[in-house]
Scaffold this motif. Structure first.
Motif, PDB file in Angstrom:
ATOM      1  N   ASP A 153     109.679 -72.448  77.212  1.00  0.00           N
ATOM      2  CA  ASP A 153     108.763 -72.440  76.810  1.00  0.00           C
ATOM      3  C   ASP A 153     107.468 -71.942  77.389  1.00  0.00           C
ATOM      4  OD1 ASP A 153     106.353 -73.286  75.299  1.00  0.00           O
ATOM      5  OD2 ASP A 153     106.759 -75.407  75.428  1.00  0.00           O
ATOM      6  N   VAL A 154     107.249 -70.692  77.333  1.00  0.00           N
ATOM      7  CA  VAL A 154     106.188 -70.088  77.975  1.00  0.00           C
ATOM      8  C   VAL A 154     104.864 -70.729  77.892  1.00  0.00           C
ATOM      9  CG1 VAL A 154     105.615 -68.292  76.466  1.00  0.00           C
ATOM     10  CG2 VAL A 154     105.422 -67.882  79.205  1.00  0.00           C
ATOM     11  N   SER A 155     104.511 -71.376  76.717  1.00  0.00           N
ATOM     12  CA  SER A 155     103.165 -71.854  76.390  1.00  0.00           C
ATOM     13  C   SER A 155     102.867 -73.205  77.198  1.00  0.00           C
ATOM     14  CB  SER A 155     102.990 -72.042  75.123  1.00  0.00           C
ATOM     15  OG  SER A 155     103.762 -73.188  74.414  1.00  0.00           O
ATOM     16  N   GLY A 156     104.016 -73.933  77.810  1.00  0.00           N
ATOM     17  CA  GLY A 156     103.606 -75.185  78.429  1.00  0.00           C
ATOM     18  C   GLY A 156     103.224 -75.967  77.465  1.00  0.00           C
ATOM     19  N   SER A 157     103.792 -76.011  76.058  1.00  0.00           N
ATOM     20  CA  SER A 157     103.219 -76.905  74.950  1.00  0.00           C
ATOM     21  C   SER A 157     103.345 -78.440  75.264  1.00  0.00           C
ATOM     22  CB  SER A 157     103.661 -76.727  73.811  1.00  0.00           C
ATOM     23  OG  SER A 157     104.971 -76.561  73.717  1.00  0.00           O
ATOM     24  N   GLU A 158     104.383 -78.711  76.138  1.00  0.00           N
ATOM     25  CA  GLU A 158     104.433 -80.030  76.468  1.00  0.00           C
ATOM     26  C   GLU A 158     104.176 -80.596  77.860  1.00  0.00           C
ATOM     27  OE1 GLU A 158     108.704 -80.974  75.684  1.00  0.00           O
ATOM     28  OE2 GLU A 158     108.387 -80.701  73.250  1.00  0.00           O
ATOM     29  N   GLY A 159     103.475 -79.650  78.391  1.00  0.00           N
ATOM     30  CA  GLY A 159     102.917 -80.062  79.637  1.00  0.00           C
ATOM     31  C   GLY A 159     103.673 -79.737  81.028  1.00  0.00           C
ATOM     32  N   ARG A 160     104.875 -78.959  80.762  1.00  0.00           N
ATOM     33  CA  ARG A 160     105.767 -78.601  81.723  1.00  0.00           C
ATOM     34  C   ARG A 160     105.372 -77.069  82.067  1.00  0.00           C
ATOM     35  NH1 ARG A 160     109.860 -80.365  78.113  1.00  0.00           N
ATOM     36  NH2 ARG A 160     110.616 -78.125  78.191  1.00  0.00           N
ATOM     37  N   ASP A 161     105.628 -76.944  83.498  1.00  0.00           N
ATOM     38  CA  ASP A 161     105.317 -75.647  83.769  1.00  0.00           C
ATOM     39  C   ASP A 161     106.644 -74.707  83.733  1.00  0.00           C
ATOM     40  OD1 ASP A 161     103.927 -73.513  85.773  1.00  0.00           O
ATOM     41  OD2 ASP A 161     105.606 -73.703  86.743  1.00  0.00           O
ATOM     42  N   PRO A 162     106.474 -73.517  83.134  1.00  0.00           N
ATOM     43  CA  PRO A 162     107.644 -72.525  82.710  1.00  0.00           C
ATOM     44  C   PRO A 162     108.465 -71.924  84.028  1.00  0.00           C
ATOM     45  CG  PRO A 162     105.703 -71.937  81.690  1.00  0.00           C
ATOM     46  CD  PRO A 162     105.229 -73.027  82.661  1.00  0.00           C
ATOM     47  N   VAL A 163     107.607 -72.099  85.145  1.00  0.00           N
ATOM     48  CA  VAL A 163     108.472 -71.496  86.449  1.00  0.00           C
ATOM     49  C   VAL A 163     109.351 -72.712  86.727  1.00  0.00           C
ATOM     50  CG1 VAL A 163     108.167 -70.963  88.720  1.00  0.00           C
ATOM     51  CG2 VAL A 163     106.778 -69.783  87.130  1.00  0.00           C
ATOM     52  N   GLU A 164     108.950 -73.999  86.918  1.00  0.00           N
ATOM     53  CA  GLU A 164     109.665 -75.143  87.260  1.00  0.00           C
ATOM     54  C   GLU A 164     110.732 -75.510  86.258  1.00  0.00           C
ATOM     55  OE1 GLU A 164     107.247 -78.538  87.525  1.00  0.00           O
ATOM     56  OE2 GLU A 164     105.731 -77.801  89.132  1.00  0.00           O
ATOM     57  N   ASP A 165     110.515 -75.199  84.985  1.00  0.00           N
ATOM     58  CA  ASP A 165     111.692 -75.614  84.091  1.00  0.00           C
ATOM     59  C   ASP A 165     112.918 -74.302  84.478  1.00  0.00           C
ATOM     60  OD1 ASP A 165     110.297 -77.443  82.873  1.00  0.00           O
ATOM     61  OD2 ASP A 165     109.883 -76.392  80.687  1.00  0.00           O
ATOM     62  N   PHE A 166     112.533 -73.180  84.529  1.00  0.00           N
ATOM     63  CA  PHE A 166     113.311 -72.021  84.782  1.00  0.00           C
ATOM     64  C   PHE A 166     114.178 -72.306  85.947  1.00  0.00           C
ATOM     65  CE2 PHE A 166     114.712 -68.234  87.109  1.00  0.00           C
ATOM     66  CZ  PHE A 166     115.042 -67.371  85.985  1.00  0.00           C
ATOM     67  N   GLU A 167     113.612 -72.836  87.014  1.00  0.00           N
ATOM     68  CA  GLU A 167     114.292 -73.045  88.502  1.00  0.00           C
ATOM     69  C   GLU A 167     114.961 -74.335  88.365  1.00  0.00           C
ATOM     70  OE1 GLU A 167     111.183 -73.530  91.082  1.00  0.00           O
ATOM     71  OE2 GLU A 167     110.944 -71.299  91.695  1.00  0.00           O
ATOM     72  N   LYS A 168     114.836 -75.560  87.528  1.00  0.00           N
ATOM     73  CA  LYS A 168     115.550 -76.472  87.496  1.00  0.00           C
ATOM     74  C   LYS A 168     116.784 -76.350  86.652  1.00  0.00           C
ATOM     75  CE  LYS A 168     111.633 -79.883  87.822  1.00  0.00           C
ATOM     76  NZ  LYS A 168     110.681 -80.831  86.981  1.00  0.00           N
ATOM     77  N   ILE A 169     116.556 -75.575  85.763  1.00  0.00           N
ATOM     78  CA  ILE A 169     117.629 -75.285  84.875  1.00  0.00           C
ATOM     79  C   ILE A 169     118.785 -74.625  85.647  1.00  0.00           C
ATOM     80  CG2 ILE A 169     118.841 -73.880  82.770  1.00  0.00           C
ATOM     81  CD1 ILE A 169     117.545 -76.822  82.186  1.00  0.00           C
ATOM     82  N   ASN A 170     118.514 -73.672  86.374  1.00  0.00           N
ATOM     83  CA  ASN A 170     119.386 -72.521  87.000  1.00  0.00           C
ATOM     84  C   ASN A 170     119.855 -73.539  88.224  1.00  0.00           C
ATOM     85  OD1 ASN A 170     119.120 -70.116  85.847  1.00  0.00           O
ATOM     86  ND2 ASN A 170     117.258 -69.632  86.991  1.00  0.00           N
ATOM     87  N   LEU A 171     119.154 -74.637  88.837  1.00  0.00           N
ATOM     88  CA  LEU A 171     119.596 -75.416  89.903  1.00  0.00           C
ATOM     89  C   LEU A 171     120.693 -76.190  89.224  1.00  0.00           C
ATOM     90  CD1 LEU A 171     119.692 -76.520  92.443  1.00  0.00           C
ATOM     91  CD2 LEU A 171     118.024 -78.016  91.854  1.00  0.00           C
ATOM     92  N   GLU A 172     120.744 -76.633  88.116  1.00  0.00           N
ATOM     93  CA  GLU A 172     121.684 -77.614  87.315  1.00  0.00           C
ATOM     94  C   GLU A 172     123.038 -76.432  87.181  1.00  0.00           C
ATOM     95  OE1 GLU A 172     121.400 -80.704  87.281  1.00  0.00           O
ATOM     96  OE2 GLU A 172     119.670 -80.655  87.936  1.00  0.00           O
ATOM     97  N   LEU A 173     122.543 -75.255  86.597  1.00  0.00           N
ATOM     98  CA  LEU A 173     123.788 -74.579  86.599  1.00  0.00           C
ATOM     99  C   LEU A 173     124.642 -74.215  87.699  1.00  0.00           C
ATOM    100  CD1 LEU A 173     122.205 -71.950  84.157  1.00  0.00           C
ATOM    101  CD2 LEU A 173     123.751 -73.570  83.374  1.00  0.00           C
ATOM    102  N   ARG A 174     124.012 -74.028  88.886  1.00  0.00           N
ATOM    103  CA  ARG A 174     124.677 -73.875  90.220  1.00  0.00           C
ATOM    104  C   ARG A 174     125.441 -75.001  90.626  1.00  0.00           C
ATOM    105  NH1 ARG A 174     123.715 -70.064  94.343  1.00  0.00           N
ATOM    106  NH2 ARG A 174     121.921 -69.362  93.176  1.00  0.00           N
ATOM    107  N   ARG A 175     124.817 -76.375  90.396  1.00  0.00           N
ATOM    108  CA  ARG A 175     125.338 -77.372  90.904  1.00  0.00           C
ATOM    109  C   ARG A 175     126.474 -77.871  90.064  1.00  0.00           C
ATOM    110  NH1 ARG A 175     120.204 -81.428  91.562  1.00  0.00           N
ATOM    111  NH2 ARG A 175     119.723 -80.859  93.723  1.00  0.00           N
ATOM    112  N   PHE A 176     126.464 -77.452  88.734  1.00  0.00           N
ATOM    113  CA  PHE A 176     127.779 -77.562  88.098  1.00  0.00           C
ATOM    114  C   PHE A 176     129.013 -76.748  88.354  1.00  0.00           C
ATOM    115  CE2 PHE A 176     130.470 -76.860  84.101  1.00  0.00           C
ATOM    116  CZ  PHE A 176     130.929 -78.259  84.041  1.00  0.00           C
ATOM    117  N   ASN A 177     128.787 -75.452  88.603  1.00  0.00           N
ATOM    118  CA  ASN A 177     129.674 -74.318  88.964  1.00  0.00           C
ATOM    119  C   ASN A 177     129.069 -73.253  89.626  1.00  0.00           C
ATOM    120  OD1 ASN A 177     131.686 -72.476  88.823  1.00  0.00           O
ATOM    121  ND2 ASN A 177     132.492 -72.841  86.929  1.00  0.00           N
ATOM    122  N   GLU A 178     129.369 -73.044  90.659  1.00  0.00           N
ATOM    123  CA  GLU A 178     128.717 -71.893  91.618  1.00  0.00           C
ATOM    124  C   GLU A 178     128.671 -70.587  91.018  1.00  0.00           C
ATOM    125  OE1 GLU A 178     126.050 -70.828  94.903  1.00  0.00           O
ATOM    126  OE2 GLU A 178     127.011 -73.150  94.334  1.00  0.00           O
TER     127      GLU A 178
END
Length: 422
Positions: free
Chosen positions: A244-269
């Motif tokens: 969500d590039v608009s940050g309509s829910e008060g979240r930062d797009p960059v932080e969202d992007f990094e957090k999801i990629n971190l979860e993918l890495r932790r689940f399976n390298e």
């Protein structure tokens, strides 16, 4: 209900026992043994059913037994073989043997897979006649079928996986580019199960897209619903990361992007190295500054970047064209190689036993002997000779000797007691 894991027990059919029979016919003297062989037990066979998309079938039914082979009959008639048991599973089901954790099969193709083999039928007494033993009053029992406890795990087969935080527009995107019609609403966790859609990008070509729900920070550790569905990303050849590039829910797009990629890495390298395209959604609600800042960050990562509005159907064709071109360069959908090693000793060959002494009685615990004893005639000398030979070849008699058994002592095998004679 979407069920993507199940534990079941399967057992192939036991082989039928061989028959003890003698030919009886008028004017035919001493017709001889004519006991037929037992039938083979049925196999347990797994096949892919493309009409299934969940393991709900196994939610309540946990045991699956194939049919046993029928016993042999007189006149050299063999028993009927047991019917194979066909178990249908969704495409993409990975089957593991629970005890070892090894993969027995990846049900990603159209070929049926035999996972538990039926036991061989026992030989009838017609096979044991010799010049010196013309009236064999014994036959061989059928071999037990294989039995396994299995863990079924559905890993959806899709070319493209949509990942991202809840409510970023993944369901809207898949509904806009395919025939899938997931529930869409303005709250988190609207989508409670993965959704598959087929995307056609020209007259003859298409690919499968999957909406992977429930990914939030901590998903790889069991937070939210994401830990239940991360496994469905593993087969995807390409990841489309919706933000969500608009940050309509008060979240930062960059932080969202990094957090999801971190979860993918932790689940399976391996997922960290999976090809990825970034789709900046809700661009119609974002300012040029927001889009520009996020674009610069993504392009620094060396990833393709697209601005889209799934609800307004803006920029979707460019995104689909890029996905199709990228897929053309990628290897096929991942499959898992079976690494299960069957035990060297099959159930029919397992001749382990235990001997214990209680109050002067030698108790022999050997379950494999029970079907053999059922075919023994204790009143027949040749039948007892056969039984004694089985005991000696299996090592039971040697074990009794080691434990100090004396002539005249009582030996109990499965409730059948006899005096030990050297």
């Amino acid at each position: 209900m979407f069920i993507d894991r199940a534990r079941i027990t399967i057992k192939a059919g036991d082989g039928g026992n061989g028959a003890v029979s003698f030919h009886r016919e008028k004017y035919v003297a001493a017709g001889g043994p004519d006991g037929g062989d037992g039938g083979r037990g049925g196999d347990v066979v797994f096949v892919v059913d493309k009409h299934l998309n969940t393991l709900e079938t196994f939610r309540y039914k946990k045991k699956f037994l194939a049919e046993n082979g029928k016993p042999g009959a007189s006149r050299r008639c063999s028993g009927k073989s047991g019917e194979d048991l066909i178990i249908r599973v969704p495409e993409g089901t990975v089957i593991r043997e629970v005890q070892s954790g090894q993969i027995m099969a990846d049900m990603s193709g159209e070929e049926p897979v035999v996972l538990a083999r039926g036991g061989k039928g026992g030989a009838g007494n017609q096979h044991f006649a010799t010049s010196t033993r013309q009236i064999p009053r014994f036959a061989k029992p059928g071999v037990p079928g294989e039995s396994f406890e299995l863990q079924l795990e559905l890993k959806l087969i899709a070319d493209v996986g949509l990942v991202g935080f809840p409510n970023v527009g993944k369901s809207t995107l898949i509904s806009a580019v395919s025939g899938a019609r997931p529930k869409i609403a303005n709250y988190h966790f609207t989508t409670l199960a993965p959704v598959l859609g087929v995307v056609s990008y020209d007259a003859e070509s298409s690919f499968v897209m999957a909406d992977i729900p429930g990914l939030i920070e901590g998903a790889s550790e069991g937070v939210g619903l994401g830990h239940d569905f991360l496994r469905h990303v593993e087969r995807c050849r390409l990841i489309v990361h919706v933000v969500d590039v608009s940050g309509s829910e008060g979240r930062d797009p960059v932080e969202d992007f990094e957090k999801i990629n971190l979860e993918l890495r932790r689940f399976n390298e391996e997922l960290a190295d999976r090809p990825q395209i970034v789709a900046a959604n809700k661009c119609d609600l974002a300012s040029p500054e927001q889009i520009g800042a996020f674009r610069a960050y993504v392009e620094e990562q060396g990833l393709p970047f697209f601005t889209i509005s799934a609800a307004g159907r803006q920029g979707l064709q460019e995104l689909i064209d890029c996905i199709a071109a990228r897929l053309a360069t990628l290897p096929p959908v991942k499959t898992y190689e079976a690494d299960f090693v069957r035990p060297e000793v099959t159930p029919g060959q397992d001749r382990s036993f235990q001997v214990e002494v209680e109050e002067g009685v030698y108790y022999v615990d050997a379950p494999w002997l029970e079907p053999i004893m059922a075919t023994i005639n204790p009143d027949d000398y040749e039948s007892l000779q056969y039984f004694q030979r089985v005991l000696r070849e299996s090592g039971i008699i040697d074990r009794l000797d080691e434990m100090g058994v004396q002539e005249g002592d009582t030996v109990d095998i499965g409730g059948f007691q006899f005096e030990y004679i050297r």
